[in-house]
Scaffold this active site. Structure first.
Site, mmCIF file in Angstrom:
data_model
loop_
_atom_site.group_PDB
_atom_site.id
_atom_site.type_symbol
_atom_site.label_atom_id
_atom_site.label_comp_id
_atom_site.label_asym_id
_atom_site.label_seq_id
_atom_site.Cartn_x
_atom_site.Cartn_y
_atom_site.Cartn_z
ATOM 1 N N GLU A 173 -9.358 -0.825 5.513
ATOM 2 C CA GLU A 173 -9.596 0.079 6.642
ATOM 3 C C GLU A 173 -10.998 -0.064 7.237
ATOM 4 O OE1 GLU A 173 -8.509 4.098 5.634
ATOM 5 O OE2 GLU A 173 -6.413 3.581 5.333
ATOM 6 N N GLU A 292 -0.141 0.889 2.777
ATOM 7 C CA GLU A 292 -0.305 2.316 2.505
ATOM 8 C C GLU A 292 0.681 3.068 3.379
ATOM 9 O OE1 GLU A 292 -4.095 4.323 2.398
ATOM 10 O OE2 GLU A 292 -5.142 2.510 1.711
#
Length: 510
Positions: A173, A292
């Protein structure tokens, strides 16, 4: 009762079912590791401090791949802190979750646990505060057989044989301002490309995952993927996707239709990746790692205090029937796109949004979302086929108008599996599945998740309050399935192909 009809044909395959689609995620966050998979003071702990009750549940869940050690945690993590004699390992401040990391559980402990549970490890590397040099050292420590300083160090730490980790995530991320070492797309893309090239100098067969957007609502979504892939296209195999699906403002209709949002997200990333490929005139296809995903209702993270606790309770959602139906629908979406989504990880595995919950010194149990995952992982095999659904529709505020039923069909040489969800709040529907193209079939087992109380959930006191219900006799011929789908329900049916069963071509020839 209104009907929903499903049509599937083996002549229209999507792709083979990738076993990596049924992955999960273990991060040093909250109690996922400490008092989750690892609790040496637990009465049942093995000689390595691992909880065997959790090991058994992980195997039952059918998890195939586990991403480790993060997550946000990895962006300030020194892998060297988690190897060697435990008593010599340093304590560090974890900036991601404002906690103290003891490093009692580290790389070799995780890989031992992975072997014990039978899962493939997917390792994430720190590209927040580190770079290619440290990544190459980790790679050599993990994968080189012997004869170098780092491979000898691994052997001295009790792991003589190489771990042979094949799949690696290049950071986590990195588009997020919350991320330690947050970078622009240009900065990250350049660093990821440099790191990937260096890793491939050691082993060109490694499978590498570049960071996509943290979620589809990021202001840089799309532009981030375009820039990162333009810089890494020839060095990586996957781009990552992350998404958590929530109930907003009591809008249950939109929440139950979360699969439609996942479908759009996947299709947008595929379109962006293919546009980069077309611009570069490349024959390569970038695959997707949805590493995720889950449902999420826990309140926002509390503000960081002055203390730095060890393994506090963070984001420990207790899930209900509606959450199980949404998870079942998200798995259908992943299967539907498995020609490009070749890996996925439900986040996380234990306690932190986990399908498995534990209490320190106490029991472990299955959350409601455990069951659709376990049955999908166990029954979806062979090939996903194109599935057409004709159903009444539901109008939602966030997802638009969606079919009330979503479904997918898989088959192998011996079996056909039907997975379906009823996304309506109050209407039962008659599900009619045309399986005539598969020849004569017979139901082996059929289970559903449904409860008159859609808020029902499992707890330590009632660990099996919500569990799959076995469905008795199903109506229909040897080439069709006819079953009632209650409102807010998930269904899985496993059928056996009858030896010598007639296909449509056989019937026509007679």
């Amino acid at each position: 009762m209104r009907a929903a009809r499903v049509f599937a044909h083996p002549s229209f395959p999507v792709a083979d079912v990738p076993r990596r689609l049924f992955g999960s995620f273990v991060e040093h966050m909250g109690r996922c590791v400490y008092t989750g998979i690892y609790e040496p003071d637990h009465a049942s702990a093995d000689q390595f401090g691992l909880r065997p009750d959790v090991v058994d549940l992980v195997r039952e869940l059918g998890v195939t791949t586990v991403r480790y050690p993060g997550g946000n945690f990895v962006s300030n993590y020194r892998w060297e802190d988690g190897v060697g004699p435990v008593e010599e390992r340093p304590r560090r401040l974890d900036l991601a979750w404002h906690t103290t990391e003891t490093n009692e559980f580290g790389l070799n402990e995780f890989l031992r646990w992975a072997r014990l549970t039978g899962v493939e490890p997917m390792l994430a590397v720190n590209l927040g505060t580190r770079g290619p040099a440290e990544t190459l050292e980790l790679l050599e420590y993990c994968n080189h057989p012997s004869g170098t300083t780092l491979s000898s160090r691994r052997a001295a730490h009790g792991a003589k044989d190489p771990h042979d980790v094949r799949m690696w995530c290049l950071g986590n991320e990195m588009d997020g301002p919350w991320q330690t070492g947050h970078k622009t797309a240009e900065e990250y893309g350049r660093l990821a490309a440099e790191t990937a090239r260096a890793m491939r100098q050691y082993d060109p067969t490694l499978e590498l995952v570049a960071c996509g957007s943290s979620h589809a609502r990021m202001p840089t979504f799309g532009a981030w993927e375009d820039t990162v892939l333009d810089l890494t296209y020839d060095q990586v195999d996957f781009i990552s996707l992350h998404a958590y699906y929530e109930l907003h403002d009591g809008d249950v209709d939109s929440y139950l239709a979360s699969g439609a949002e996942m479908d759009r997200f996947i299709e947008q990333v595929v379109a962006t990746a293919d546009a980069v490929g077309a611009r570069r005139r490349s024959d390569r296809k970038i695959l997707l790692s949805f590493d995720e995903w889950n449902v999420w209702h826990a309140p926002a993270f509390p503000p960081a205090g002055a203390d730095w606790p060890i393994a506090p309770r963070l984001q420990e959602d207790t899930f209900d029937v509606r959450d199980a139906v949404v998870v079942g629908g998200l798995l259908i979406s992943l299967l539907r796109h498995c020609d490009r989504v070749r890996a996925a990880c439900m986040a996380q595995l234990v306690n932190v949004l986990g399908p498995i919950r534990t209490e320190p010194g106490g029991p472990a149990w299955r959350q409601t979302i455990f069951h659709p995952f376990a049955h999908t992982a166990g029954w979806a095999s062979g090939t996903v086929v194109r599935t057409v659904v004709e159903a009444p529709t539901v109008r939602t505020r966030r997802q638009g108008t969606v079919p009330a039923v979503d479904a997918v069909v898989t088959h192998d040489d011996d079996h056909v599996t039907v997975l379906a969800v009823n996304r309506t709040l109050h209407e039962a529907l008659q599900l009619q599945v045309d399986l005539s193209a598969f020849g004569d079939v017979v139901v082996i087992e059929a289970v559903s998740i449904h409860d008159d109380d859609p808020n029902a959930m499992n707890t330590a006191e009632e660990p099996d309050r919500v569990a799959p219900r076995v469905i008795g006799q199903l109506q229909g011929s040897g080439a069709a399935l006819d079953v009632e789908l209650p409102p807010t329900s998930w269904l899985a049916v496993r059928l056996r192909k009858e030896p010598g069963g007639q296909t449509p071509e056989d019937r026509h020839s007679r």
